[in-house]
Design an enzyme around this catalytic site. Structure first.
Site, PDB file in Angstrom:
ATOM      1  N   TYR A   1     -11.222   4.609   3.296  1.00 36.25           N
ATOM      2  CA  TYR A   1     -10.703   4.522   4.663  1.00 36.25           C
ATOM      3  C   TYR A   1      -9.522   5.451   4.919  1.00 36.25           C
ATOM      4  CZ  TYR A   1      -7.569   0.540   3.112  1.00 36.25           C
ATOM      5  OH  TYR A   1      -6.662  -0.283   2.498  1.00 36.25           O
ATOM      6  N   GLU A   2      -9.202   5.577   6.190  1.00 35.17           N
ATOM      7  CA  GLU A   2      -8.211   6.557   6.687  1.00 35.17           C
ATOM      8  C   GLU A   2      -8.605   7.985   6.343  1.00 35.17           C
ATOM      9  OE1 GLU A   2      -6.558   5.233   8.725  1.00 35.17           O
ATOM     10  OE2 GLU A   2      -6.398   3.159   8.079  1.00 35.17           O
ATOM     11  N   GLY A   3      -9.893   8.249   6.344  1.00 34.08           N
ATOM     12  CA  GLY A   3     -10.407   9.574   5.995  1.00 34.08           C
ATOM     13  C   GLY A   3     -10.795   9.597   4.537  1.00 34.08           C
TER      14      GLY A   3
END
Length: 591
Positions: A434-436
């Protein structure tokens, strides 16, 4: 049942012996003497050890439940959250103008590691709120700040960020959520968001969602995205809560880990929202949250490794199996503790040497953020921008690897739930996604950050390494074990960077090696941290510090990293310079 102890001594060593924060010219750092940081970290440690850590297994076993649109968090989470609120931890580094304590981000990061190691899923509720506070503080109107920030900083309201939709994750230009303008200046938000951490729960009176949406008639793609503030309950002019907004939780994701955090499908059915910042400039505002979140996720990655390592170490010291190959070391016992065996020691040293450098790198990164914000230092801002994908990508990849190594230390005992090691593995796994995803982080590093300021920021990093080596080149205690390996690794990094600069016109050649470049860069950063820590311990011993065991252990651990981890830069460089052919030549149908 696993245990956790906050690594206060090591944190103090990094803050004061390595970073020497109280002597820094960063605004506010002169107040951060050893006693003050010790008091703050000590209180965080008590809360983590006595309240949060015992709830970690509870949260994993129970998870969150959804009934009639309401989400209930695991037993004990609400009481623990109220203790966090009462202690003022939500606003530790927030603006005093809105009720925060105004402490540096550095302290937020240090206490954040403690809370994440103790209970990652629980800490996500306040972690997302911290990011929302930052976005509103930076991009919101004065009226929005006055209305929302005091309650979010105090902790009675929480926050989220809503980006992802079923048809788009990384490519946010494909979002379909719409924002219809109303005569009163508000907007009606309609659409669905997925994978929204802490999207619905019972910990706070209100939840403030920050939602990406498109205003009809705006530009196509990401240029047409705006950011909206959408409260769960509408807020009256006096700050009291009004009617329930048309936003609801449509489901909870059944996840591999972080069960104690509610990961929600959020439905917006004409919900009232308010524009944050300018129309069609939502990506800029959201990236205030995203960049902070990426640094926080890097911290999560290694923080899960910390608690996993602590329990692996305890097991290795206690578990009796076999005899040392050089002769019995515990002849009064039926077998020796497994820590006598070289492969178990290698396993533990691999964990320990990474984790201590990761902590130092994270706190140094936090100090760069403080320098950028508190001293309005553009060079520090550029440096942390360059390092952000490295911190997120490398610390989560290797943090997850550390939890697996810790699990391996326990053998079969690590595979069963009783010891808790398999939970640390499952919880850490999300940090790489997550978050890229970490692949996206590597593309961002090579495609955008490497050429930042015409390559000047990357050159500034090289100058930083060269300057440290030159300054201490006459220190024989440092040279062969630390400076020489760091110099060699830095040359590999420079060669890799030059390869990309020369091959940007053939982008596949550059991007096929981006993941290896991210890890090559990470190794150099961690090696630089070890050189700085070694210098601090050598100086402490020379000054007569009586804690010789601590500093000698620090030097021994650092030598392991430089000898066993850092040579991997040559492997990463070989992969980078092999080009794109072996990556791209196979037809898609043949995979």
């Amino acid at each position: 049942m696993p245990t956790y102890a906050a690594p206060l001594k090591d944190m103090q060593f990094i803050l004061h012996d390595v970073l020497n924060i109280s002597a820094s010219d960063i605004a506010g750092y002169d107040e951060l003497d050893r006693d003050f940081t010790g008091a703050v970290l000590g209180e965080a440690g008590k809360l983590a050890e006595n309240v949060l850590a015992p709830l970690n297994e509870v949260g994993d076993a129970q998870g969150c439940t959804l009934e009639n649109g309401a989400v209930r968090t695991p037993d004990g989470f609400k009481a623990a959250y109220d203790q966090m609120r009462a202690g003022g931890w939500m606003g530790l580094d927030a603006d005093p103008a809105y009720g925060g304590q105004g402490m540096p981000y550095l302290l937020h990061s240090a206490t954040g590691e403690i809370f994440v190691s103790a209970n990652m899923a629980f800490n996500m509720y306040q972690g997302l709120t911290h990011g929302a506070i930052s976005a509103i503080h930076t991009h919101g109107s004065d009226a929005q700040k006055q209305m929302y920030l005091p309650r979010m900083i105090e902790g009675s309201w929480s926050g989220t960020m809503n980006l992802t939709e079923p048809q788009c994750g990384t490519d946010l230009g494909l979002i379909r959520t719409r924002a219809e303008p109303q005569d009163d200046g508000s907007y009606l938000i309609t659409g669905q968001k997925i994978w929204i951490s802490a999207g619905e729960h019972d910990l706070t009176d209100n939840i403030i969602h920050l939602v990406l949406a498109k205003i009809p008639g705006g530009p196509d793609g990401v240029k047409g995205i705006s950011l909206f503030l959408v409260p769960k309950f509408l807020v009256k002019d006096d700050g009291s809560l009004g009617a329930r907004n048309a936003v609801s939780c449509g489901g909870l994701e059944q996840k591999m880990g972080i069960h104690g955090n509610a990961t929600c499908v959020m439905n917006y059915d004409g919900a009232t929202g308010f524009l944050i910042g300018a129309p069609h400039k939502g990506m800029r505002a959201m990236f205030t949250m995203m960049n902070e979140a990426r640094l926080g996720v890097g911290l999560q990655g290694y923080a899960q490794g910390v608690v996993a390592y602590q329990n692996a170490r305890a097991f290795a010291l206690d578990r009796l199996q076999g005899r040392a190959v050089t002769g019995a070391e515990a002849p009064d016992k039926p077998a020796d503790p497994i820590i006598v065996h070289p492969d178990v020691r290698r396993n533990l040293m691999h964990q320990k040497s990474f984790l201590e450098a990761a902590r130092a790198l994270t706190l140094w990164g936090a100090s760069l953020i403080d320098r950028a914000h508190r001293n309005t230092d553009a060079e520090a801002d550029a440096m942390i921008s360059l390092l952000t994908p490295v911190l997120k990508g490398v610390l989560t990849d290797r943090g997850f690897e550390t939890t697996v190594l810790a699990q391996q230390t326990l053998g079969g005992s690590g595979f069963v739930r009783e010891t808790g090691q398999e939970q640390f593995v499952r919880d850490a796994r999300i940090t790489m996604i997550y978050e890229g995803t970490n692949g996206i982080q590597s593309l961002d590093l090579v495609g955008r950050k490497l050429g930042l300021n015409g390559g000047k920021t990357m050159m500034a990093f090289f100058d930083l390494i060269k300057g440290f080596i030159k300054e201490h080149q006459d220190d024989e205690a440092l040279k062969s074990d630390f400076l020489d390996p760091l110099k060699s690794a830095s040359k590999d990094l420079q060669t890799g960077a030059m390869y990309f600069m020369q091959n940007m016109k053939t982008p596949n050649a550059a991007l096929a090696g981006s993941y290896d470049f991210m890890h090559l860069f990470g190794h150099v950063c961690l090696g630089y941290m070890w050189a700085r820590m070694a210098r601090a311990s050598i100086a402490a011993l020379a000054a007569g510090d009586t804690d010789t065991a601590f500093h000698n252990a620090k030097l021994t651990t650092g030598r392991y990293y430089m000898a066993r981890h850092l040579p991997a830069t040559a492997l990463h460089l070989a992969r980078i310079t092999s080009g794109a052919e072996t990556v791209m030549d196979l037809d898609a149908a043949d995979f």
